[in-house]
Motif scaffolding. Structure first.
Motif, PDB file in Angstrom:
ATOM      1  N   ILE A 148       6.551 103.393 118.175  1.00 51.05           N
ATOM      2  CA  ILE A 148       6.789 101.975 117.872  1.00 51.05           C
ATOM      3  C   ILE A 148       8.205 101.688 118.344  1.00 51.05           C
ATOM      4  O   ILE A 148       9.226 102.491 117.767  1.00 51.05           O
ATOM      5  CB  ILE A 148       6.302 101.490 116.297  1.00 51.05           C
ATOM      6  N   LYS A 149       8.259 100.714 119.105  1.00 46.67           N
ATOM      7  CA  LYS A 149       9.730 100.524 119.323  1.00 46.67           C
ATOM      8  C   LYS A 149      10.531  99.739 118.198  1.00 46.67           C
ATOM      9  O   LYS A 149       9.961  99.026 117.595  1.00 46.67           O
ATOM     10  CB  LYS A 149       9.734  99.657 120.483  1.00 46.67           C
ATOM     11  N   ASP A 150      12.014 100.007 118.329  1.00 39.75           N
ATOM     12  CA  ASP A 150      12.706  99.532 117.233  1.00 39.75           C
ATOM     13  C   ASP A 150      12.554  97.897 117.563  1.00 39.75           C
ATOM     14  O   ASP A 150      12.461  97.335 118.538  1.00 39.75           O
ATOM     15  CB  ASP A 150      14.191  99.755 117.689  1.00 39.75           C
ATOM     16  N   GLY A 151      12.263  97.274 116.333  1.00 36.26           N
ATOM     17  CA  GLY A 151      12.452  95.921 116.132  1.00 36.26           C
ATOM     18  C   GLY A 151      10.906  95.265 116.499  1.00 36.26           C
ATOM     19  O   GLY A 151      10.991  93.849 116.405  1.00 36.26           O
ATOM     20  N   GLU A 152      10.129  96.030 116.933  1.00 38.64           N
ATOM     21  CA  GLU A 152       8.547  95.480 117.162  1.00 38.64           C
ATOM     22  C   GLU A 152       7.732  95.349 116.009  1.00 38.64           C
ATOM     23  O   GLU A 152       7.788  95.974 114.896  1.00 38.64           O
ATOM     24  CB  GLU A 152       7.968  96.270 118.198  1.00 38.64           C
ATOM     25  N   LEU A 153       6.837  94.143 116.058  1.00 34.49           N
ATOM     26  CA  LEU A 153       5.623  94.155 114.910  1.00 34.49           C
ATOM     27  C   LEU A 153       4.470  94.486 115.764  1.00 34.49           C
ATOM     28  O   LEU A 153       4.141  94.079 116.577  1.00 34.49           O
ATOM     29  CB  LEU A 153       5.516  92.610 114.635  1.00 34.49           C
ATOM     30  N   VAL A 154       3.983  95.577 114.992  1.00 32.26           N
ATOM     31  CA  VAL A 154       2.854  96.144 115.617  1.00 32.26           C
ATOM     32  C   VAL A 154       1.473  95.894 114.547  1.00 32.26           C
ATOM     33  O   VAL A 154       1.721  96.077 113.309  1.00 32.26           O
ATOM     34  CB  VAL A 154       2.811  97.861 115.507  1.00 32.26           C
ATOM     35  N   GLY A 155       0.561  95.304 115.138  1.00 28.16           N
ATOM     36  CA  GLY A 155      -0.542  94.993 114.256  1.00 28.16           C
ATOM     37  C   GLY A 155      -1.665  96.119 114.280  1.00 28.16           C
ATOM     38  O   GLY A 155      -1.843  96.602 115.423  1.00 28.16           O
ATOM     39  N   LEU A 156      -1.846  96.787 113.224  1.00 26.73           N
ATOM     40  CA  LEU A 156      -2.784  97.855 113.144  1.00 26.73           C
ATOM     41  C   LEU A 156      -4.083  97.374 112.742  1.00 26.73           C
ATOM     42  O   LEU A 156      -4.133  96.738 111.747  1.00 26.73           O
ATOM     43  CB  LEU A 156      -2.296  99.066 112.093  1.00 26.73           C
ATOM     44  N   LEU A 157      -5.080  97.468 113.501  1.00 28.24           N
ATOM     45  CA  LEU A 157      -6.201  96.633 113.564  1.00 28.24           C
ATOM     46  C   LEU A 157      -7.598  97.373 113.596  1.00 28.24           C
ATOM     47  O   LEU A 157      -7.503  98.286 114.318  1.00 28.24           O
ATOM     48  CB  LEU A 157      -6.376  95.649 114.859  1.00 28.24           C
ATOM     49  N   GLY A 158      -8.458  96.990 112.687  1.00 24.60           N
ATOM     50  CA  GLY A 158      -9.933  97.828 112.827  1.00 24.60           C
ATOM     51  C   GLY A 158     -10.592  97.308 111.538  1.00 24.60           C
ATOM     52  O   GLY A 158     -10.231  96.860 110.675  1.00 24.60           O
ATOM     53  N   PRO A 159     -11.979  97.575 111.758  1.00 25.34           N
ATOM     54  CA  PRO A 159     -12.814  97.273 110.678  1.00 25.34           C
ATOM     55  C   PRO A 159     -12.400  97.940 109.480  1.00 25.34           C
ATOM     56  O   PRO A 159     -11.947  98.986 109.601  1.00 25.34           O
ATOM     57  CB  PRO A 159     -14.365  97.580 111.273  1.00 25.34           C
ATOM     58  N   SER A 160     -13.246  97.380 108.163  1.00 22.36           N
ATOM     59  CA  SER A 160     -12.993  98.298 107.046  1.00 22.36           C
ATOM     60  C   SER A 160     -13.266  99.606 107.073  1.00 22.36           C
ATOM     61  O   SER A 160     -14.335  99.960 107.474  1.00 22.36           O
ATOM     62  CB  SER A 160     -13.667  97.350 106.107  1.00 22.36           C
ATOM     63  N   GLY A 161     -12.447 100.543 106.409  1.00 20.41           N
ATOM     64  CA  GLY A 161     -12.836 101.790 106.416  1.00 20.41           C
ATOM     65  C   GLY A 161     -12.506 102.715 107.873  1.00 20.41           C
ATOM     66  O   GLY A 161     -12.735 103.772 107.429  1.00 20.41           O
ATOM     67  N   CYS A 162     -11.669 102.312 108.716  1.00 23.07           N
ATOM     68  CA  CYS A 162     -11.330 102.830 109.880  1.00 23.07           C
ATOM     69  C   CYS A 162     -10.178 103.545 109.804  1.00 23.07           C
ATOM     70  O   CYS A 162      -9.794 104.571 110.643  1.00 23.07           O
ATOM     71  CB  CYS A 162     -11.293 101.895 111.005  1.00 23.07           C
ATOM     72  N   GLY A 163      -9.300 103.400 108.658  1.00 20.70           N
ATOM     73  CA  GLY A 163      -8.263 104.603 108.439  1.00 20.70           C
ATOM     74  C   GLY A 163      -6.929 103.436 108.490  1.00 20.70           C
ATOM     75  O   GLY A 163      -5.875 104.220 108.624  1.00 20.70           O
ATOM     76  N   LYS A 164      -6.869 102.364 108.448  1.00 24.27           N
ATOM     77  CA  LYS A 164      -5.672 101.731 108.728  1.00 24.27           C
ATOM     78  C   LYS A 164      -4.730 102.047 107.508  1.00 24.27           C
ATOM     79  O   LYS A 164      -3.347 102.216 107.555  1.00 24.27           O
ATOM     80  CB  LYS A 164      -5.754 100.061 108.776  1.00 24.27           C
ATOM     81  N   SER A 165      -5.218 101.600 105.934  1.00 23.85           N
ATOM     82  CA  SER A 165      -4.383 101.946 105.027  1.00 23.85           C
ATOM     83  C   SER A 165      -4.054 103.318 104.810  1.00 23.85           C
ATOM     84  O   SER A 165      -2.630 103.577 104.521  1.00 23.85           O
ATOM     85  CB  SER A 165      -5.250 101.486 103.744  1.00 23.85           C
ATOM     86  N   THR A 166      -4.836 104.316 105.220  1.00 25.16           N
ATOM     87  CA  THR A 166      -4.347 105.708 105.120  1.00 25.16           C
ATOM     88  C   THR A 166      -3.273 105.919 105.927  1.00 25.16           C
ATOM     89  O   THR A 166      -2.172 106.739 105.825  1.00 25.16           O
ATOM     90  CB  THR A 166      -5.564 106.504 105.517  1.00 25.16           C
ATOM     91  N   THR A 167      -3.263 105.353 107.070  1.00 20.86           N
ATOM     92  CA  THR A 167      -2.240 105.533 108.174  1.00 20.86           C
ATOM     93  C   THR A 167      -0.759 104.946 107.674  1.00 20.86           C
ATOM     94  O   THR A 167       0.215 105.373 107.648  1.00 20.86           O
ATOM     95  CB  THR A 167      -2.423 104.895 109.396  1.00 20.86           C
ATOM     96  N   LEU A 168      -1.047 103.718 107.081  1.00 19.19           N
ATOM     97  CA  LEU A 168       0.150 102.943 106.458  1.00 19.19           C
ATOM     98  C   LEU A 168       0.728 104.027 105.298  1.00 19.19           C
ATOM     99  O   LEU A 168       1.972 104.068 104.769  1.00 19.19           O
ATOM    100  CB  LEU A 168      -0.191 101.569 105.927  1.00 19.19           C
ATOM    101  N   PHE A 169      -0.272 104.589 104.349  1.00 20.60           N
ATOM    102  CA  PHE A 169       0.273 105.228 103.154  1.00 20.60           C
ATOM    103  C   PHE A 169       0.818 106.610 103.859  1.00 20.60           C
ATOM    104  O   PHE A 169       1.803 107.041 103.244  1.00 20.60           O
ATOM    105  CB  PHE A 169      -0.889 105.638 102.169  1.00 20.60           C
ATOM    106  N   MET A 170       0.596 107.181 104.970  1.00 25.05           N
ATOM    107  CA  MET A 170       1.131 108.259 105.224  1.00 25.05           C
ATOM    108  C   MET A 170       2.707 107.745 105.700  1.00 25.05           C
ATOM    109  O   MET A 170       3.554 108.556 105.409  1.00 25.05           O
ATOM    110  CB  MET A 170       0.488 108.721 106.487  1.00 25.05           C
ATOM    111  N   LEU A 171       2.629 106.700 106.476  1.00 26.01           N
ATOM    112  CA  LEU A 171       3.986 106.123 106.910  1.00 26.01           C
ATOM    113  C   LEU A 171       5.014 106.108 105.654  1.00 26.01           C
ATOM    114  O   LEU A 171       6.031 106.142 105.636  1.00 26.01           O
ATOM    115  CB  LEU A 171       4.050 104.988 107.900  1.00 26.01           C
ATOM    116  N   SER A 172       4.497 105.514 104.694  1.00 33.19           N
ATOM    117  CA  SER A 172       5.212 105.235 103.525  1.00 33.19           C
ATOM    118  C   SER A 172       5.619 106.412 102.823  1.00 33.19           C
ATOM    119  O   SER A 172       6.362 106.226 101.783  1.00 33.19           O
ATOM    120  CB  SER A 172       4.545 104.245 102.613  1.00 33.19           C
ATOM    121  N   GLY A 173       4.575 107.458 102.962  1.00 30.93           N
ATOM    122  CA  GLY A 173       5.103 108.799 101.982  1.00 30.93           C
ATOM    123  C   GLY A 173       3.956 108.769 100.797  1.00 30.93           C
ATOM    124  O   GLY A 173       4.261 109.641 100.103  1.00 30.93           O
ATOM    125  N   LEU A 174       3.441 107.602 100.531  1.00 29.03           N
ATOM    126  CA  LEU A 174       2.537 107.712  99.402  1.00 29.03           C
ATOM    127  C   LEU A 174       1.091 108.680  99.654  1.00 29.03           C
ATOM    128  O   LEU A 174       0.665 109.245  98.573  1.00 29.03           O
ATOM    129  CB  LEU A 174       1.910 106.250  99.013  1.00 29.03           C
TER     130      LEU A 174
END
Ligand SMILES: Nc1ncnc2c1ncn2[C@@H]1O[C@H](COP(=O)(O)OP(=O)(O)O)[C@@H](O)[C@H]1O
Ligand SMILES: [Mg+2]
Length: 347
Positions: A25-51
């Protein structure tokens, strides 16, 4: 700050919630992480956050490997679907909370909170409690609180899901405006394809933990990497049609849709968006099974031979059930997929 994800994987038992994901992801960009429920979006975000700790793979913020760094030390702002504001505190105290926590002195914390409240346009509401705000206003408070520490990365997990339709559209525009103003690298999780396309610089589409395509919205819409992406983007949904290619002619149920293509003879899966048809009296003749008026457009339900198709036309066009009409497909708008459902060309 650039973000780089390498082979990122999270396994729960036998399930790969996120499966060897690679993304830059490039500096200053907004990336939409998209997919149906259960596809792993939140898990990806939680790993990015460190949670959430990855099973495998690495995360870099800039040149720094943050994979094993705690959430507090990652310089991230987090916003979730359910605002998570402290109900007994004023808006001002909610926003200053992360600063006071970090031992910023009170006067300075208030000044920083006011500055951020102005950016998200809630500076008139500082003395209210969350219960005295609309959903959209509460979400702005949550965004101000996430941004007040001047994080390097903003992570949003379905931040608009609790809002009604009109407020969702307004608030997503606000998020884009704020993101552009603060110029912060942002990952925005949503299951809503229109939301993702409308505000993202790039979209990452996931299915069952696997990244399917990473592209700018318009390019992805016109060149979906596979059948799944073609169907996930766009409403009304793309028409999935089985076609035959013989001697350079693409036909569906014997009706010729295109001539002179360079494609090996055979049977293919095709995709044609409802708006890719245009009225053409020299084209294929269809009849109107039923009509749905949606305002700007008229959606005609018809059949291409035995295959149901949806055709989108302008709503000023007068048609009735049983009418016959001719259509052709815009040049380059017949998407052809191979046996693995990957896009092989547009004709
Ligand atoms: N803590 C967990 N334990 C077991 N399975 C989980 C856990 N968190 C998520 N999952 C599973 O991982 C998959 C991806 O979940 P999630 O990332 O929340 O999807 P999304 O946010 O795209 O809806 C789902 O099948 C979900 O049930
Ligand atoms: Mg989720």
């Amino acid at each position: 700050m650039d973000i780089r994800i390498e082979n990122l994987t999270k396994t729960y038992g036998t399930l790969n919630a996120v499966d060897h994901m690679n993304l830059t992801i490039k500096d200053g960009e907004l990336v939409g992480l998209l997919g149906p429920s259960g596809c792993g979006k939140s898990t990806t975000l939680f790993m990015l956050s460190g949670l959430t700790t990855p099973t495998e793979g690495r995360i870099y913020f800039g040149d720094k490997d943050v994979t094993n760094i705690s959430p507090e030390d990652r310089e991230i702002g987090l916003v979730f679907q359910n605002y998570a504001l402290y109900p007994h505190m004023t808006v001002e105290d909610n926003i200053t909370f992360p600063l006071i926590n970090r031992r910023v002195n009170k006067a300075q914390a208030r000044e920083m909170a006011l500055e951020m409240a102005k950016v998200v346009k809630i500076d008139q509401l500082m003395k209210r409690k969350p219960g005295e705000l609309s959903g959209g206003q509460q979400q702005r408070v949550a965004i101000a609180r996430a941004l007040v520490k001047k994080p390097q990365v903003l992570l949003l997990d379905e931040p608009l899901s609790n809002l009604d339709a009109k407020l969702r559209v307004e608030t997503r525009e606000e998020i884009r405006r704020i993101q552009q103003e603060v110029k912060i690298t942002t990952i925005f999780v949503t299951h809503d394809q229109e939301e993702a396309m409308s505000i993202s610089d790039r979209i990452a589409v996931m299915k069952e933990g696997v990244l399917q395509q990473y592209e700018v919205p318009q390019t992805m819409y016109l060149n979906p990497a596979n059948v799944f992406v073609s169907r996930f983007l766009g409403t009304p949904e793309i028409n999935s049609i089985e076609v035959d290619v013989k001697d350079g002619e693409i036909s569906a149920n014997g009706l010729v849709l295109r001539k002179g293509v360079k494609l090996a003879d055979g049977h293919y899966k095709a995709g044609i968006r409802p708006e890719s048809f245009y009225l053409d009296e020299n084209g294929v003749s269809l009849s109107v099974d039923s009509i749905r008026m949606t305002g700007r457009d008229l959606l005609i339900f018809s059949k291409l031979g035995s295959t149901p198709v949806r055709v989108l036309v302008h709503s000023y066009i007068q048609v009735a059930e049983g009418d016959k009409f001719g259509v052709s497909v815009r040049e380059g708008h017949i998407l052809i997929f191979d046996g693995q459902e990957k896009l092989i060309g547009r004709f």
